[in-house]
Write a protein that holds these residues in place. Structure first.
Motif, PDB file in Angstrom:
ATOM      1  N   LEU A   1     -17.981  19.459  22.296  1.00 39.37           N
ATOM      2  CA  LEU A   1     -18.017  18.324  21.389  1.00 39.37           C
ATOM      3  C   LEU A   1     -17.881  17.052  22.211  1.00 39.37           C
ATOM      4  O   LEU A   1     -16.946  16.908  22.992  1.00 39.37           O
ATOM      5  CB  LEU A   1     -16.869  18.424  20.374  1.00 39.37           C
ATOM      6  N   ASP A   2     -18.844  16.141  22.050  1.00 35.33           N
ATOM      7  CA  ASP A   2     -18.796  14.844  22.717  1.00 35.33           C
ATOM      8  C   ASP A   2     -17.989  13.920  21.803  1.00 35.33           C
ATOM      9  O   ASP A   2     -18.478  13.474  20.760  1.00 35.33           O
ATOM     10  CB  ASP A   2     -20.221  14.316  22.916  1.00 35.33           C
ATOM     11  N   LEU A   3     -16.744  13.682  22.178  1.00 34.94           N
ATOM     12  CA  LEU A   3     -15.833  12.926  21.327  1.00 34.94           C
ATOM     13  C   LEU A   3     -16.302  11.492  21.081  1.00 34.94           C
ATOM     14  O   LEU A   3     -16.185  10.966  19.974  1.00 34.94           O
ATOM     15  CB  LEU A   3     -14.421  12.955  21.903  1.00 34.94           C
ATOM     16  N   LYS A   4     -16.869  10.855  22.111  1.00 35.32           N
ATOM     17  CA  LYS A   4     -17.379   9.490  21.936  1.00 35.32           C
ATOM     18  C   LYS A   4     -18.535   9.478  20.940  1.00 35.32           C
ATOM     19  O   LYS A   4     -18.635   8.581  20.100  1.00 35.32           O
ATOM     20  CB  LYS A   4     -17.848   8.911  23.273  1.00 35.32           C
ATOM     21  N   ALA A   5     -19.406  10.478  21.026  1.00 31.54           N
ATOM     22  CA  ALA A   5     -20.548  10.559  20.113  1.00 31.54           C
ATOM     23  C   ALA A   5     -20.083  10.828  18.681  1.00 31.54           C
ATOM     24  O   ALA A   5     -20.645  10.282  17.728  1.00 31.54           O
ATOM     25  CB  ALA A   5     -21.523  11.641  20.580  1.00 31.54           C
ATOM     26  N   LEU A   6     -19.054  11.667  18.525  1.00 29.01           N
ATOM     27  CA  LEU A   6     -18.522  11.931  17.191  1.00 29.01           C
ATOM     28  C   LEU A   6     -17.945  10.645  16.601  1.00 29.01           C
ATOM     29  O   LEU A   6     -18.209  10.308  15.439  1.00 29.01           O
ATOM     30  CB  LEU A   6     -17.447  13.024  17.228  1.00 29.01           C
TER      31      LEU A   6
ATOM     32  N   ALA B   1     -25.058  19.977   2.760  1.00 25.81           N
ATOM     33  CA  ALA B   1     -24.939  19.721   1.320  1.00 25.81           C
ATOM     34  C   ALA B   1     -23.552  20.112   0.813  1.00 25.81           C
ATOM     35  O   ALA B   1     -22.925  19.358   0.063  1.00 25.81           O
ATOM     36  CB  ALA B   1     -26.019  20.481   0.555  1.00 25.81           C
ATOM     37  N   VAL B   2     -23.045  21.264   1.226  1.00 26.00           N
ATOM     38  CA  VAL B   2     -21.760  21.752   0.721  1.00 26.00           C
ATOM     39  C   VAL B   2     -20.557  21.029   1.354  1.00 26.00           C
ATOM     40  O   VAL B   2     -19.472  21.016   0.786  1.00 26.00           O
ATOM     41  CB  VAL B   2     -21.647  23.291   0.863  1.00 26.00           C
ATOM     42  N   THR B   3     -20.769  20.402   2.509  1.00 31.09           N
ATOM     43  CA  THR B   3     -19.672  19.680   3.173  1.00 31.09           C
ATOM     44  C   THR B   3     -19.824  18.162   3.062  1.00 31.09           C
ATOM     45  O   THR B   3     -18.972  17.427   3.576  1.00 31.09           O
ATOM     46  CB  THR B   3     -19.598  20.034   4.677  1.00 31.09           C
ATOM     47  N   ALA B   4     -20.899  17.696   2.433  1.00 30.24           N
ATOM     48  CA  ALA B   4     -21.221  16.258   2.373  1.00 30.24           C
ATOM     49  C   ALA B   4     -21.295  15.683   3.786  1.00 30.24           C
ATOM     50  O   ALA B   4     -20.873  14.552   4.046  1.00 30.24           O
ATOM     51  CB  ALA B   4     -20.212  15.496   1.515  1.00 30.24           C
ATOM     52  N   GLY B   5     -21.833  16.485   4.709  1.00 34.35           N
ATOM     53  CA  GLY B   5     -21.906  16.091   6.113  1.00 34.35           C
ATOM     54  C   GLY B   5     -23.201  15.402   6.476  1.00 34.35           C
ATOM     55  O   GLY B   5     -24.051  15.137   5.622  1.00 34.35           O
ATOM     56  N   ARG B   6     -23.336  15.149   7.779  1.00 35.11           N
ATOM     57  CA  ARG B   6     -24.537  14.498   8.303  1.00 35.11           C
ATOM     58  C   ARG B   6     -24.855  15.044   9.690  1.00 35.11           C
ATOM     59  O   ARG B   6     -23.985  15.602  10.361  1.00 35.11           O
ATOM     60  CB  ARG B   6     -24.338  12.993   8.360  1.00 35.11           C
ATOM     61  N   TYR B   7     -26.111  14.864  10.096  1.00 35.55           N
ATOM     62  CA  TYR B   7     -26.529  15.229  11.445  1.00 35.55           C
ATOM     63  C   TYR B   7     -26.274  14.072  12.398  1.00 35.55           C
ATOM     64  O   TYR B   7     -26.419  12.900  12.022  1.00 35.55           O
ATOM     65  CB  TYR B   7     -28.039  15.516  11.489  1.00 35.55           C
ATOM     66  N   ALA B   8     -25.941  14.395  13.655  1.00 37.55           N
ATOM     67  CA  ALA B   8     -25.859  13.392  14.726  1.00 37.55           C
ATOM     68  C   ALA B   8     -25.834  14.159  16.052  1.00 37.55           C
ATOM     69  O   ALA B   8     -25.452  15.324  16.106  1.00 37.55           O
ATOM     70  CB  ALA B   8     -24.609  12.538  14.578  1.00 37.55           C
ATOM     71  N   PRO B   9     -26.221  13.501  17.138  1.00 37.45           N
ATOM     72  CA  PRO B   9     -26.179  14.131  18.467  1.00 37.45           C
ATOM     73  C   PRO B   9     -24.748  14.107  19.016  1.00 37.45           C
ATOM     74  O   PRO B   9     -24.363  13.166  19.712  1.00 37.45           O
ATOM     75  CB  PRO B   9     -27.138  13.263  19.304  1.00 37.45           C
ATOM     76  N   ILE B  10     -23.957  15.145  18.684  1.00 43.30           N
ATOM     77  CA  ILE B  10     -22.540  15.144  19.073  1.00 43.30           C
ATOM     78  C   ILE B  10     -22.173  16.213  20.086  1.00 43.30           C
ATOM     79  O   ILE B  10     -20.998  16.379  20.416  1.00 43.30           O
ATOM     80  CB  ILE B  10     -21.627  15.260  17.831  1.00 43.30           C
ATOM     81  N   ALA B  11     -23.169  16.984  20.581  1.00 46.21           N
ATOM     82  CA  ALA B  11     -22.869  18.043  21.548  1.00 46.21           C
ATOM     83  C   ALA B  11     -23.293  17.601  22.950  1.00 46.21           C
ATOM     84  O   ALA B  11     -24.236  16.840  23.115  1.00 46.21           O
ATOM     85  CB  ALA B  11     -23.598  19.328  21.174  1.00 46.21           C
ATOM     86  N   ARG B  12     -22.574  18.111  23.941  1.00 44.29           N
ATOM     87  CA  ARG B  12     -22.960  17.886  25.322  1.00 44.29           C
ATOM     88  C   ARG B  12     -22.749  19.187  26.089  1.00 44.29           C
ATOM     89  O   ARG B  12     -21.957  20.037  25.672  1.00 44.29           O
ATOM     90  CB  ARG B  12     -22.195  16.733  25.945  1.00 44.29           C
ATOM     91  N   THR B  13     -23.437  19.305  27.225  1.00 41.17           N
ATOM     92  CA  THR B  13     -23.293  20.530  28.006  1.00 41.17           C
ATOM     93  C   THR B  13     -21.916  20.555  28.645  1.00 41.17           C
ATOM     94  O   THR B  13     -21.305  19.519  28.890  1.00 41.17           O
ATOM     95  CB  THR B  13     -24.385  20.633  29.093  1.00 41.17           C
ATOM     96  N   ARG B  14     -21.455  21.767  28.911  1.00 40.02           N
ATOM     97  CA  ARG B  14     -20.120  21.942  29.501  1.00 40.02           C
ATOM     98  C   ARG B  14     -20.047  21.361  30.884  1.00 40.02           C
ATOM     99  O   ARG B  14     -20.893  21.336  31.643  1.00 40.02           O
ATOM    100  CB  ARG B  14     -19.784  23.439  29.567  1.00 40.02           C
TER     101      ARG B  14
END
Length: 165
Positions: free
Chosen positions: A76-81, A152-165
């Motif tokens: 999880l890329d914390l800055k991106a989140l 839909a069930v979490t009222a969430g959204r897409y975003a680029p929040i992952a990064r490689t280890r």
């Protein structure tokens, strides 16, 4: 896809999906308590592509809890989140706080059916797959569903929040 592949799979997550009329498949496996990485264990034991198995992580964004969902092979890329939620700073949530707020145990935290509804962000890589797998609310249970249905069930959204280890 069956709505309930396993009658013993009843968790707040499966109940929430059933109530919402969302099609999903529940996949159980024998969890090894010595497993170091729960997501990788699920992928291995269920014979799944790790790129389609997502882990649910809780972070504190500017002091408020939020959910980040990323592929198990990524971090999880914390800055991106933080940016995705309009915040400035994020840090991983304390595991005890995560368990208390979600009602689930670490290693079995589902993004669905949490005790407290939290802002939720799903890594945009999920768009590449017709279905993805997330924790079903206990160790040894994953749920297969469409990424759009998860949002839909979490009222969430897409975003680029992952990064490689």
């Amino acid at each position: 896809m069956a709505k309930r592949a396993d009658a013993s799979a009843g968790t707040p997550a499966t109940v929430a999906l059933t109530r919402a009329g969302i099609v999903f498949t529940a996949l159980g496996y024998d969890h090894d308590p010595r497993a170091a990485a729960y997501g990788f264990e699920a992928a291995e034991k269920l014979g799944l592509d790790p790129d389609r198995v997502f882990k649910t992580l809780l972070a504190s964004v500017d002091g408020a809890l939020a959910v980040g969902i990323v592929p198990v092979a990524m971090q999880l890329d914390l800055k991106a989140l933080a940016a995705a939620l309009g915040g400035k700073r994020a840090e991983m949530a304390d595991p005890a706080v995560a368990e208390r707020k979600t009602g689930y145990v670490v290693g079995g935290i589902s993004p669905i059916g949490q005790k407290t509804a939290l802002p939720t962000v799903l890594d945009e890589s999920a768009i590449l797959h017709e279905t993805i797998y997330v924790s079903g609310g206990r160790r040894g249970l994953d749920l297969e569903l469409a990424p759009d249905d998860l949002l839909a069930v979490t009222a969430g959204r897409y975003a680029p929040i992952a990064r490689t280890r």
